[in-house]
Enzyme design. Structure first.
Site, mmCIF file in Angstrom:
data_model
loop_
_atom_site.group_PDB
_atom_site.id
_atom_site.type_symbol
_atom_site.label_atom_id
_atom_site.label_comp_id
_atom_site.label_asym_id
_atom_site.label_seq_id
_atom_site.Cartn_x
_atom_site.Cartn_y
_atom_site.Cartn_z
ATOM 1 N N ASP A 134 -2.384 -40.437 -3.574
ATOM 2 C CA ASP A 134 -1.796 -39.789 -4.366
ATOM 3 C C ASP A 134 -0.635 -39.018 -4.065
ATOM 4 O O ASP A 134 -0.480 -37.890 -4.843
ATOM 5 C CB ASP A 134 -2.557 -39.166 -5.251
ATOM 6 C CG ASP A 134 -3.733 -40.669 -5.978
ATOM 7 O OD1 ASP A 134 -3.436 -41.701 -5.643
ATOM 8 O OD2 ASP A 134 -3.413 -41.607 -7.355
ATOM 9 N N GLU A 181 -1.164 -43.514 -8.084
ATOM 10 C CA GLU A 181 -1.899 -43.281 -9.680
ATOM 11 C C GLU A 181 -0.507 -44.298 -10.273
ATOM 12 O O GLU A 181 0.886 -43.508 -10.877
ATOM 13 C CB GLU A 181 -2.024 -42.178 -10.214
ATOM 14 C CG GLU A 181 -3.246 -42.560 -10.758
ATOM 15 C CD GLU A 181 -3.554 -41.008 -11.551
ATOM 16 O OE1 GLU A 181 -3.709 -40.526 -11.233
ATOM 17 O OE2 GLU A 181 -4.195 -41.288 -13.468
ATOM 18 N N LYS A 190 -2.281 -48.041 -8.283
ATOM 19 C CA LYS A 190 -3.909 -47.946 -8.953
ATOM 20 C C LYS A 190 -4.168 -47.323 -10.473
ATOM 21 O O LYS A 190 -3.182 -46.608 -9.987
ATOM 22 C CB LYS A 190 -4.720 -47.194 -7.972
ATOM 23 C CG LYS A 190 -4.256 -45.666 -8.255
ATOM 24 C CD LYS A 190 -5.751 -45.175 -6.923
ATOM 25 C CE LYS A 190 -5.453 -43.966 -6.264
ATOM 26 N NZ LYS A 190 -5.553 -42.469 -7.826
ATOM 27 N N LYS A 237 -8.452 -43.749 -10.570
ATOM 28 C CA LYS A 237 -8.732 -42.465 -9.924
ATOM 29 C C LYS A 237 -8.977 -42.952 -8.879
ATOM 30 O O LYS A 237 -8.481 -42.624 -7.974
ATOM 31 C CB LYS A 237 -9.909 -41.845 -10.551
ATOM 32 C CG LYS A 237 -9.179 -40.517 -12.225
ATOM 33 C CD LYS A 237 -7.786 -39.865 -11.976
ATOM 34 C CE LYS A 237 -7.329 -39.989 -13.440
ATOM 35 N NZ LYS A 237 -6.202 -39.447 -13.935
ATOM 36 N N VAL A 267 -4.522 -35.658 -2.894
ATOM 37 C CA VAL A 267 -4.807 -35.121 -4.134
ATOM 38 C C VAL A 267 -4.688 -36.149 -5.053
ATOM 39 O O VAL A 267 -4.830 -37.046 -5.091
ATOM 40 C CB VAL A 267 -3.638 -34.087 -4.526
ATOM 41 C CG1 VAL A 267 -2.557 -33.031 -3.188
ATOM 42 C CG2 VAL A 267 -1.678 -35.585 -4.508
ATOM 43 N N THR A 268 -5.828 -35.534 -6.157
ATOM 44 C CA THR A 268 -6.124 -33.842 -6.188
ATOM 45 C C THR A 268 -7.523 -34.154 -4.662
ATOM 46 O O THR A 268 -8.455 -35.191 -5.282
ATOM 47 C CB THR A 268 -6.597 -33.355 -7.097
ATOM 48 O OG1 THR A 268 -6.548 -33.837 -8.240
ATOM 49 C CG2 THR A 268 -5.310 -32.934 -8.160
ATOM 50 N N CYS A 279 -9.102 -38.076 -7.218
ATOM 51 C CA CYS A 279 -8.540 -39.559 -6.854
ATOM 52 C C CYS A 279 -8.907 -39.143 -5.062
ATOM 53 O O CYS A 279 -9.295 -40.784 -5.229
ATOM 54 C CB CYS A 279 -7.130 -39.392 -6.883
ATOM 55 S SG CYS A 279 -6.875 -40.380 -8.836
ATOM 56 N N GLN A 308 -26.583 -33.017 1.991
ATOM 57 C CA GLN A 308 -27.533 -34.239 2.560
ATOM 58 C C GLN A 308 -27.280 -35.226 3.055
ATOM 59 O O GLN A 308 -27.613 -36.923 2.894
ATOM 60 C CB GLN A 308 -27.964 -34.775 0.666
ATOM 61 C CG GLN A 308 -28.396 -34.358 -0.288
ATOM 62 C CD GLN A 308 -28.267 -34.955 -2.149
ATOM 63 O OE1 GLN A 308 -29.220 -35.807 -1.911
ATOM 64 N NE2 GLN A 308 -27.208 -35.021 -2.726
HETATM 65 C C1 C5J Z 1 -5.774 -37.752 -8.713
HETATM 66 C C2 C5J Z 1 -5.117 -36.406 -11.323
HETATM 67 N N1 C5J Z 1 -4.066 -38.308 -8.369
HETATM 68 N N2 C5J Z 1 -5.710 -35.058 -10.771
HETATM 69 N N3 C5J Z 1 -5.122 -37.690 -10.083
HETATM 70 O O1 C5J Z 1 -5.927 -36.692 -8.633
HETATM 71 O O2 C5J Z 1 -4.849 -37.262 -12.131
#
Ligand code: C5J
Length: 223
Positions: A24, A72, A129, A132, A157-158, A162, A202
């Site tokens: 993204d 996205e 997509k 997320k 990101v972020t 995502c 873990q």
């Molecule tokens: C992504 C968002 N790409 N933060 N989307 O992280 O809405």
């Protein structure tokens, strides 16, 4: 197999069966006037990782590896954007609204495109997509399996939205995931740190994390 120094322990990198994931890196998240900014975020934090992602992308291309970009992105009729997503919160611009870079997070609009420095090349996979995660309602798993991919190196990101969602989906599907800490960013530094810590905890419960220099060194020298 090349050992890369990573958290929480060395990652056995298998270049032949690895793909680079660029999640993204879209103008709507990274540039002023897009969705990220409409939610009140400081987008300059995200701009800062573009050079590191570009370095890795160029090296990966040079090595002939598989690159997967995600966006996205919703259909223009928003039939793939549930009201629960579109109506959440009170952003200045909602998904589908017209903004300075076209309709927010709608496929084909300027803001939905990947930033020019990381623009996909012919032959690279681009996954649009609606969620997320990169695996939800996409053909990603089939595309990776038919190419024999077993490891995914994550950038984008972020971090806690995502990237983390996609890493968790990948981990549940049996992929080994390595996140590049300097190739991912969040609007919230504490969320970035917490997301990476949680995923590595873990005994790499979701995956590993390292610095892009360590990956690049391994790709260049095999060490
Ligand atoms: C992504 C968002 N790409 N933060 N989307 O992280 O809405």
């Amino acid at each position: 197999m090349i050992e890369i120094d990573a958290r929480p322990f060395a990652f056995g990198f298998d270049a032949e069966h690895a793909a680079l994931m660029v999640i993204d890196m879209q103008r709507d998240f990274i540039e002023p006037g897009g969705f990220g900014a409409s939610l009140g975020n400081d987008v300059t934090r995200l701009q800062a990782v573009v050079p590191a992602v570009r370095r890795v992308l160029l090296a990966w291309r040079f090595a002939g590896g598989l690159v997967v970009h995600t966006r996205e992105a919703h259909r223009p009729d928003l039939g793939d954007c549930p009201p629960a997503k579109r109506l959440r919160g009170a952003p200045a611009l909602r998904i589908g609204d017209p903004g300075p870079m076209g309709r927010v997070l709608v496929a084909g609009e300027p803001g939905c495109e990947i930033v020019p420095a990381l623009a996909p090349r012919e032959g690279e996979i681009v996954i649009d997509k609606p969620g997320k995660g990169a695996f939800y309602a996409t053909a990603l798993d089939e595309l990776l399996r038919e190419r024999g991919i077993r490891q995914l190196v994550f950038t984008g990101v972020t971090t806690e939205v995502c990237v983390q969602t996609s890493m968790r989906e990948a981990n549940d599907r049996g992929y080994e995931c390595l996140l590049l800490e300097d190739g991912t960013e969040s609007y919230f530094p504490q969320f970035k740190q917490a997301a990476i810590d949680m995923m590595c905890a873990q005994g790499a419960i979701v995956g590993w994390a390292t610095h892009s220099n360590r990956l690049l060194q391994a790709m260049e020298h095999g060490t």
